[in-house]
Scaffold this active site. Structure first.
Site, PDB file in Angstrom:
ATOM      1  N   TYR A  58       0.858  -1.192   0.000  1.00  0.00           N
ATOM      2  CA  TYR A  58       0.000   0.000   0.000  1.00  0.00           C
ATOM      3  C   TYR A  58       0.887   1.232   0.000  1.00  0.00           C
ATOM      4  O   TYR A  58       1.799   1.354   0.825  1.00  0.00           O
ATOM      5  CB  TYR A  58      -0.901  -0.005   1.240  1.00  0.00           C
ATOM      6  CG  TYR A  58      -1.741   1.237   1.385  1.00  0.00           C
ATOM      7  CD1 TYR A  58      -2.829   1.469   0.548  1.00  0.00           C
ATOM      8  CD2 TYR A  58      -1.451   2.181   2.367  1.00  0.00           C
ATOM      9  CE1 TYR A  58      -3.604   2.607   0.681  1.00  0.00           C
ATOM     10  CE2 TYR A  58      -2.222   3.319   2.517  1.00  0.00           C
ATOM     11  CZ  TYR A  58      -3.302   3.531   1.663  1.00  0.00           C
ATOM     12  OH  TYR A  58      -4.069   4.660   1.801  1.00  0.00           O
ATOM     13  N   ASP A 102       9.384   2.734  -0.922  1.00  0.00           N
ATOM     14  CA  ASP A 102       8.403   3.347  -0.026  1.00  0.00           C
ATOM     15  C   ASP A 102       8.742   2.906   1.391  1.00  0.00           C
ATOM     16  O   ASP A 102       8.391   1.814   1.823  1.00  0.00           O
ATOM     17  CB  ASP A 102       6.992   2.910  -0.424  1.00  0.00           C
ATOM     18  CG  ASP A 102       5.915   3.486   0.489  1.00  0.00           C
ATOM     19  OD1 ASP A 102       6.273   4.123   1.512  1.00  0.00           O
ATOM     20  OD2 ASP A 102       4.727   3.285   0.202  1.00  0.00           O
ATOM     21  N   LYS A 124       5.777   8.805   8.935  1.00  0.00           N
ATOM     22  CA  LYS A 124       5.646   8.197  10.260  1.00  0.00           C
ATOM     23  C   LYS A 124       6.684   8.731  11.250  1.00  0.00           C
ATOM     24  O   LYS A 124       6.476   9.758  11.870  1.00  0.00           O
ATOM     25  CB  LYS A 124       5.744   6.671  10.162  1.00  0.00           C
ATOM     26  CG  LYS A 124       4.859   6.023   9.102  1.00  0.00           C
ATOM     27  CD  LYS A 124       3.397   6.061   9.440  1.00  0.00           C
ATOM     28  CE  LYS A 124       2.581   5.267   8.438  1.00  0.00           C
ATOM     29  NZ  LYS A 124       1.135   5.370   8.660  1.00  0.00           N
TER      30      LYS A 124
END
Length: 427
Positions: A142, A237, A265
């Site tokens: 994702y 990613d 994050k």
């Protein structure tokens, strides 16, 4: 005191599904979401005052634990000077320099506000750099909710992708090809078929959004080799795994340098912050220097930068990652031992401060492997642990996170709760 049920009922009148991100709704596990009132260290408390051991950590950012005093102080210090300026600050340079120091593949970095912004912008930059349109992604990875990334594989290896979300035009989806994660042969076949059309390949080198699934070293090395040979941009990613699995991210673990890296994050320390960066010759195509446009009103927000910069400084403490890895491995291996003792089919894995739990015989290597796990058994386990005050991700397809604040007592309490939960499942 307001109950979680009352808050959820109220929320659904004003917010679609009652939540602002789908997995929070407990749709896959059933039941009522917990509405968090406060957090501290490895714990959070819900609206009813119930304390939980937190294993999502805001889905990764809280690597130091909640409300770390030095991060709090850093945020409070900048608050008095202003919330947002829409103009450059010295702190933006400082965090960019820190990222460059910790991730050697990054020559230049652009700050944004979310992981989706980072991946979306990196793909646009790769297309602008290569003058190509096709991108390749992998099933189960994702990369945010940009249109071109909400695509699943068609019926055959080389078919065009089909949208997996309403509102994604087929004309956009057709430029995305989806391959199976960790399958080197499929990757070789795809590049042989249309390698000169590929602008970029984007991959989670350690996946966290189909549960924790490690990238196979040979698979990732093949990605690097094929992208180099065909002139495609390799994008790692690391929004989730960056600074989570190692100080330099997954690319430091594997010894592979991508062309572009997406981060998020941890670099925001719990605030909305993300970034993408990489080779100087690619980044030179980004506006205002180049023709690839990207902008953001809150990019480099001083509050988010303060939290992120202090977090990046603190995780460089000697022994930090050794201790974090030890605690995460203790949790994962302990859960596996307890499950086996109860006769429950179960496996677990851990990398750095990330872990995965699977109701399967073996640790999965792909989305298809994860999909073969016993989902009803996971759902039952989730609720038994929740009732015991342990909050795992409310989905069998999400990784978990341990913070440096999860000490031996916290891990032991988790394993005690798991012992009872597995025994109940086996009964």
């Amino acid at each position: 005191m307001t109950s979680n049920e009352a808050l959820f009922e109220r929320a659904q009148r004003s917010i679609p599904g009652g939540v602002n991100s789908p997995v929070r709704a407990f749709r896959s596990v059933g039941g009522t979401p917990r509405f968090v009132a406060r957090a501290q260290g490895p714990y959070f408390w819900d609206a009813e005052g119930v304390r939980y051991i937190d294993y999502i950590g805001s889905w990764g950012p809280m690597i130091l634990g909640h409300v770390h005093p030095e991060v709090l102080e850093a945020v409070q210090r900048v608050l008095a000077d202003g919330f947002s300026f829409g103009a450059p600050t010295e702190a933006e340079i400082e965090i960019a320099e820190e990222i460059r120091k910790l991730v050697p593949s990054i020559d230049q970095v652009r700050l944004v506000s979310s992981g989706t912004e980072a991946t979306m912008s990196a793909l646009r930059l790769a297309r602008g750099f290569t003058k190509r349109e096709r991108i390749v992604k992998f099933e189960g990875c994702y990369h945010g909710h940009a249109d071109s990334l909400l695509v699943k594989a068609g019926s055959g290896l080389l078919t065009f992708g089909n949208p997996t979300s309403a509102g994604v035009p087929p004309d956009i989806a057709k430029h995305t090809s989806v391959l199976e994660y960790n399958k080197t042969e499929a990757l070789e076949t795809a590049f042989a078929a249309f390698g000169d059309e590929i602008a970029a390949v984007i991959v989670e080198p350690v996946a966290g959004n189909m549960n924790l699934v490690r990238g196979n070293p040979d698979f990732l090395q093949a990605l690097r080799r094929l992208c180099t040979h065909h002139g495609a941009v390799l994008i790692f990613d690391e929004v989730m795994c960056g600074f989570r699995v190692a100080l330099g991210g997954a690319q430091a673990l594997y010894g592979i340098e991508p062309d572009l890296t997406c981060l998020g994050k941890v670099i925001g320390g719990g605030m909305p912050a993300a970034a993408f960066g990489g080779r100087r010759d690619i980044m030179a195509h980004l506006a205002p220097e180049g023709a690839v446009y990207q902008a953001g009103t809150l990019s480099g927000n001083p509050i988010a930068v303060a939290a992120g910069l202090k977090t990046l400084q603190l995780i460089q403490a000697p022994g930090f990652y050794e201790r974090l890895g030890e605690q995460t491995a203790k949790l994962a291996s302990g859960l596996a031992v307890v499950a086996r003792a109860a006769g429950v089919t179960f496996s677990a894995d851990a990398v750095g401060g990330m872990f995965g739990i699977y109701f399967t015989d073996e640790v999965p290597a792909s989305f298809a492997d994860v999909s073969r796990s016993d989902i009803p058994c996971f759902n039952a386990f989730f609720h038994k642990m929740l009732d015991a005050g342990v909050y795992f991700a409310p989905s069998a397809y999400e990784a978990g996170f341990v913070s440096i604040a999860h000490d031996d007592a916290v891990i032991d309490a988790t394993l005690d709760a798991a012992r009872s939960a597995f025994a109940a499942l086996a009964a």
